[in-house]
Design an enzyme around this catalytic site. Structure first.
Site, PDB file in Angstrom:
ATOM      1  N   GLU A 196      10.275  17.519  13.566  1.00 17.67           N
ATOM      2  CA  GLU A 196      10.547  17.266  12.155  1.00 17.67           C
ATOM      3  C   GLU A 196       9.755  18.230  11.271  1.00 17.67           C
ATOM      4  OE1 GLU A 196      11.279  13.200   9.697  1.00 17.67           O
ATOM      5  OE2 GLU A 196       9.344  13.361  10.708  1.00 17.67           O
ATOM      6  N   LYS A 235       0.853  -1.182   0.000  1.00 16.03           N
ATOM      7  CA  LYS A 235       0.000   0.000   0.000  1.00 16.03           C
ATOM      8  C   LYS A 235       0.890   1.233   0.000  1.00 16.03           C
ATOM      9  CE  LYS A 235      -1.787   2.762   2.813  1.00 16.03           C
ATOM     10  NZ  LYS A 235      -1.785   3.983   1.932  1.00 16.03           N
ATOM     11  N   GLU A 267       9.674   2.314  10.649  1.00 20.75           N
ATOM     12  CA  GLU A 267      10.714   3.327  10.453  1.00 20.75           C
ATOM     13  C   GLU A 267      10.013   4.675  10.456  1.00 20.75           C
ATOM     14  OE1 GLU A 267      13.414   5.287   7.077  1.00 20.75           O
ATOM     15  OE2 GLU A 267      13.113   3.135   6.845  1.00 20.75           O
ATOM     16  N   VAL A 303       1.410   7.991  12.953  1.00 20.86           N
ATOM     17  CA  VAL A 303       0.773   6.903  12.197  1.00 20.86           C
ATOM     18  C   VAL A 303       1.396   5.563  12.580  1.00 20.86           C
ATOM     19  CG1 VAL A 303       0.310   5.972   9.900  1.00 20.86           C
ATOM     20  CG2 VAL A 303       0.144   8.432  10.295  1.00 20.86           C
ATOM     21  N   GLY A 304       2.724   5.534  12.712  1.00 23.94           N
ATOM     22  CA  GLY A 304       3.374   4.296  13.115  1.00 23.94           C
ATOM     23  C   GLY A 304       2.912   3.818  14.474  1.00 23.94           C
ATOM     24  N   GLY A 352       7.034   5.987   7.759  1.00 23.71           N
ATOM     25  CA  GLY A 352       6.243   7.215   7.755  1.00 23.71           C
ATOM     26  C   GLY A 352       6.372   7.955   9.066  1.00 23.71           C
ATOM     27  N   SER A 353       5.320   8.643   9.441  1.00 25.73           N
ATOM     28  CA  SER A 353       5.375   9.517  10.605  1.00 25.73           C
ATOM     29  C   SER A 353       5.219   8.743  11.903  1.00 25.73           C
ATOM     30  CB  SER A 353       4.273  10.577  10.516  1.00 25.73           C
ATOM     31  OG  SER A 353       2.998   9.990  10.727  1.00 25.73           O
TER      32      SER A 353
END
Length: 493
Positions: free
Chosen positions: A395, A187, A261, A243-244, A239-240
């Site tokens: 970030e 995805k 990651e 979300v992780g 990703g961020s």
């Protein structure tokens, strides 16, 4: 091996706007689509891409589950043949794919070519691991007993990839997943659907059997459905941090295996004995290459006060020579950011730094010129700020560098480690002792001395520490600790 599939090589071909499930290019059940626009030129609409939901995800997971036994039964050496063929095809299509990456994601064409080269290196390295993907024999405590260990694929995996490296990062998930014997659902980010479709098409052309690699285009609904599906044994996500964390928490109740990651707020330390010219070169590359849109991007320069003025003078002069423009313009040196959300985020971060007392030394605004199409262009920006300002802690993922004063080596190390992230750490120094001490003291996964703090090798772990990483590294032989599980066996004879 199955015969090579011939496809229309036009990158905007209709089938590339669809999902790929069980060997077929199919639209989402809902019929919904999402518009994809070139970030360098809003007038360039790449196409409408299918937008998937839970039903589509379930179809893909069912296809992957059905294909698992036969794919796992091939063994890694036979599976590697498909990866080798995919590498050959990728070599033939490299220029085509690089051009699509630039059009869709925005990066400079040279950067896109480098990404395709990296993806092919990952394929070649991973295929070469086929003959080492085993276990060990160990002494038994009992007489006439043979003891050994071996790996076994965990099953169906979901691979959720970001937009900043829309070809290389999916590749460093897909390649080890397939070699290990897992079947997969990729995805990609909804911002880079075409690039990911091309990656899947390369594997289709290589003859990978139906159901082994599936593609689901979509956003939050598709991701949540992958987390919720009980047949998904593991999720590899890049990703961020928010979300992780949500993925990990969402699957925790069923012990879902995750490889995450996440973000970075990476520092380059410039010591009082540094080669300032080399440090400036590295910061320009690390902070402003790909418009700062890397998890390992240099977002902080922690500079000893004794060389700060020299460093800033040379850095700002260099940035003044760099042209902001479309990735396919040979004169462009800094590309656009990927969309208006990233554009606004970068400008908001700069404004916030100013409110906290930071001084903008160059840039700071949207780049607008008569010769520039309307797009997501941000001027390369340098802000002199405090170590604990929001800009120095959070970030940005844009071409914005925080420059922070350090009073000596120990102070610089403290500042470098003051953030919650730990992706990359870099130091410029003439002292061998300082270099090795910095490697020991950096709270980061990927470390560099007297070189840019970005870039990695296919055979080295791509890994962070602290809030930048959860689970095994990506790339390198260690990646198989995610896609496989260990078993032990004892045979008495």
């Amino acid at each position: 091996m199955a015969p090579v599939v011939e496809r229309n090589r036009d990158a905007t071909a209709p089938h590339l706007r669809l999902n790929f499930i069980d060997g077929q290019w199919v639209a989402a059940e809902s019929g919904q689509t999402r518009e994809n626009v070139n970030p360098a030129d809003f007038s360039d609409v790449i196409g409408e891409f299918t937008e998937s939901g839970g039903v589509d995800v379930d179809h893909a997971v069912d296809a992957a589950s059905a294909a698992l036994a036969s794919w796992r039964g091939l063994g890694p050496i036979k599976r590697a043949v498909y990866l080798t063929e995919a590498s050959r095809i990728l070599g033939e299509r490299a220029e085509e794919i690089a051009a699509v990456i630039t059009r869709e994601q925005g990066k400079l064409l040279g950067e896109a070519r480098g990404e395709v080269e990296r993806a092919r290196a990952i394929l070649d390295f991973t295929a070469g691991q086929a003959r080492t993907l085993g276990g060990v024999t160990v002494p038994a405590e009992d007489d006439r007993t043979f003891s050994f260990t071996f790996r076994k694929a965990i099953g169906v995996v979901a691979l959720i990839a970001p937009w900043n490296f829309p070809f290389a990062i999916p590749m460093w998930k897909v390649a080890p997943a397939l070699l290990s014997g897992c079947t997969a659902i990729l995805k990609p980010s909804p911002l880079t659907p075409l690039t990911s479709a091309l990656l899947v098409e390369v594997f289709e052309q290589a003859g990978v059997p139906s159901g082994v690699l599936n593609l689901i285009q979509g956003d939050v609904a598709a991701g949540e459905a992958l987390v919720a599906n009980p047949a998904v044994a593991g999720i590899s996500f890049t990703g961020s941090l928010p979300v992780g964390t949500a993925i990990h928490a969402g699957g925790a109740h069923r012990l879902l295996r995750t490889q995450l990651e996440l973000g970075g707020k990476n520092a380059v330390i410039v010591c009082d004995d540094a080669d300032v010219d080399k440090a400036v070169d590295a910061v320009v590359k690390g902070a402003f290459g790909q418009a700062g849109q890397r998890c390992s991007a240099t977002s902080r320069a922690v500079v000893d006060v004794s060389v700060r003025d020299e460093f800033l003078e040379k850095l700002i002069a260099r940035l003044g020579e760099l042209k902001v423009g479309p990735g396919d313009d040979p004169e462009s040196k800094i590309c656009p950011v990927v969309n208006t959300a990233r554009l606004d985020a970068a400008l908001d971060a700069i404004a916030g730094a100013q409110r906290e007392g930071g001084k903008v030394l160059c840039g700071g605004e949207r780049e607008v010129r008569d010769d520039l199409p309307e797009g997501c262009y941000v001027q390369p920006t340098v802000v002199h700020t405090a170590w604990d300002s929001e800009l120095a802690q959070e970030e940005v993922f844009g071409p914005v560098l925080a420059v922070i004063d350090a009073d000596g080596f120990d102070h610089a190390m403290e500042i470098s480690n003051s953030v919650k992230y730990g992706m990359s750490g870099t130091i410029f120094t003439a002292s061998q002792s300082r270099a090795f001490e910095a490697i020991e003291r950096f709270e980061a996964g990927m470390l560099h001395v007297n070189r840019p703090g970005v870039g990695a090798y296919a055979h080295l772990p791509h890994v962070g520490s602290k809030a930048s990483q959860y689970g095994p590294p990506e790339c390198s032989p260690e990646v198989f600790d995610f896609y496989t599980e260990w078993h032990s066996a004892c045979i008495t004879y």
